[in-house]
Write an enzyme that holds these catalytic residues in place. Structure first.
Site, short mmCIF file in Angstrom:
data_model
loop_
_atom_site.label_atom_id
_atom_site.label_comp_id
_atom_site.label_asym_id
_atom_site.label_seq_id
_atom_site.Cartn_x
_atom_site.Cartn_y
_atom_site.Cartn_z
N HIS A 77 104.87 -44.55 18.76
CA HIS A 77 106.25 -44.11 18.53
C HIS A 77 107.25 -44.87 19.40
O HIS A 77 108.45 -44.74 19.20
CB HIS A 77 106.35 -42.60 18.82
CG HIS A 77 107.13 -41.81 17.84
ND1 HIS A 77 107.43 -42.24 16.56
CD2 HIS A 77 107.70 -40.59 17.95
CE1 HIS A 77 108.13 -41.32 15.94
NE2 HIS A 77 108.32 -40.31 16.75
N ASN A 97 112.14 -38.72 12.63
CA ASN A 97 113.07 -37.83 13.34
C ASN A 97 114.13 -38.57 14.14
O ASN A 97 115.27 -38.12 14.23
CB ASN A 97 112.30 -36.87 14.25
CG ASN A 97 111.49 -35.87 13.46
OD1 ASN A 97 111.79 -35.57 12.32
ND2 ASN A 97 110.43 -35.36 14.07
N TYR A 145 104.67 -41.87 27.49
CA TYR A 145 104.87 -42.36 26.13
C TYR A 145 104.98 -43.88 26.04
O TYR A 145 105.08 -44.43 24.94
CB TYR A 145 106.16 -41.75 25.55
CG TYR A 145 106.13 -40.26 25.50
CD1 TYR A 145 105.39 -39.58 24.55
CD2 TYR A 145 106.86 -39.50 26.42
CE1 TYR A 145 105.35 -38.21 24.50
CE2 TYR A 145 106.84 -38.12 26.38
CZ TYR A 145 106.09 -37.47 25.43
OH TYR A 145 106.06 -36.11 25.39
N ASN A 159 114.08 -37.21 19.08
CA ASN A 159 114.82 -36.30 18.21
C ASN A 159 116.32 -36.22 18.51
O ASN A 159 117.06 -35.61 17.74
CB ASN A 159 114.22 -34.90 18.26
CG ASN A 159 112.80 -34.87 17.74
OD1 ASN A 159 112.30 -35.84 17.18
ND2 ASN A 159 112.15 -33.75 17.91
#
Length: 187
Positions: free
Chosen positions: A19, A112, A14, A66
């Protein structure tokens, strides 16, 4: 003391995704002010030092997006940090690529990570700095936010990230209103 938090997801997979702009912003602050980030178990990466003669903590929650609120709430309580001195930095689909928006409080706006932070802190009343990632064309947003930036987009994002220390300095030296005004002048 200020708590500067970047939202993102841990791991190489990631690292350069849309994000993870919050993590990238914390890395920019870490490099600019020579603040070493250290991993604390699998819970967060943290760095402590000063910016503009004010004590700061840089934080990257490692609990995945999250559950970001767990680390933020833990440190805010442990260090008794006033919510007005917590600055959340994260990506925003509703802003053009590389554009900033800073606000003293607000809703999660469908993000989120912010939902987790709001729920964990039990409040929406803390500053947030959003960085635009643009809107997806013909793909679900869930896939879009986990994509890497194109080489052209990377140039825009790099330029934006280089401005993060300036925004943070205004926030720390003055206040959220001054930071909002400053961002309004950034091209």
């Amino acid at each position: 003391m200020y708590l500067l938090v970047g939202l993102g997801n841990p791991g190489k997979k990631y690292e350069k995704t849309r994000h993870n702009l919050g993590f990238m912003a914390i890395d920019e602050l870490s490099a600019k002010y020579d603040i070493l980030l250290r991993k604390h178990e699998d819970f967060y990466e943290i760095g402590k030092d000063e910016i503009q003669n004010e004590k700061v903590i840089l934080l990257k929650p490692l609990t995945f997006m999250n559950k970001s609120g767990e680390a933020v709430s833990y440190l805010a309580q442990k260090k008794a940090i006033d919510f007005a001195k917590i600055l959340l930095i994260y990506d925003d689909l509703n802003l053009p690529l590389g554009k900033f928006r800073i606000r003293p409080k607000g809703s999660a706006g469908g993000h989120n990570g912010m939902t987790s932070v709001i729920e964990s802190l039990g409040s929406k009343d803390f500053p947030r700095l959003r960085i635009g990632i643009g809107s997806p064309d013909n793909i679900p947003w869930e896939k879009y936010v986990l994509q890497n930036f194109s080489s052209q987009e990377e140039k825009t994002i790099r330029n934006s990230l280089e401005k993060i220390p300036e925004v943070v300095e205004v926030f720390i030296q003055k206040d959220i209103a001054a930071a909002m005004e400053y961002i309004g002048r950034i091209k």
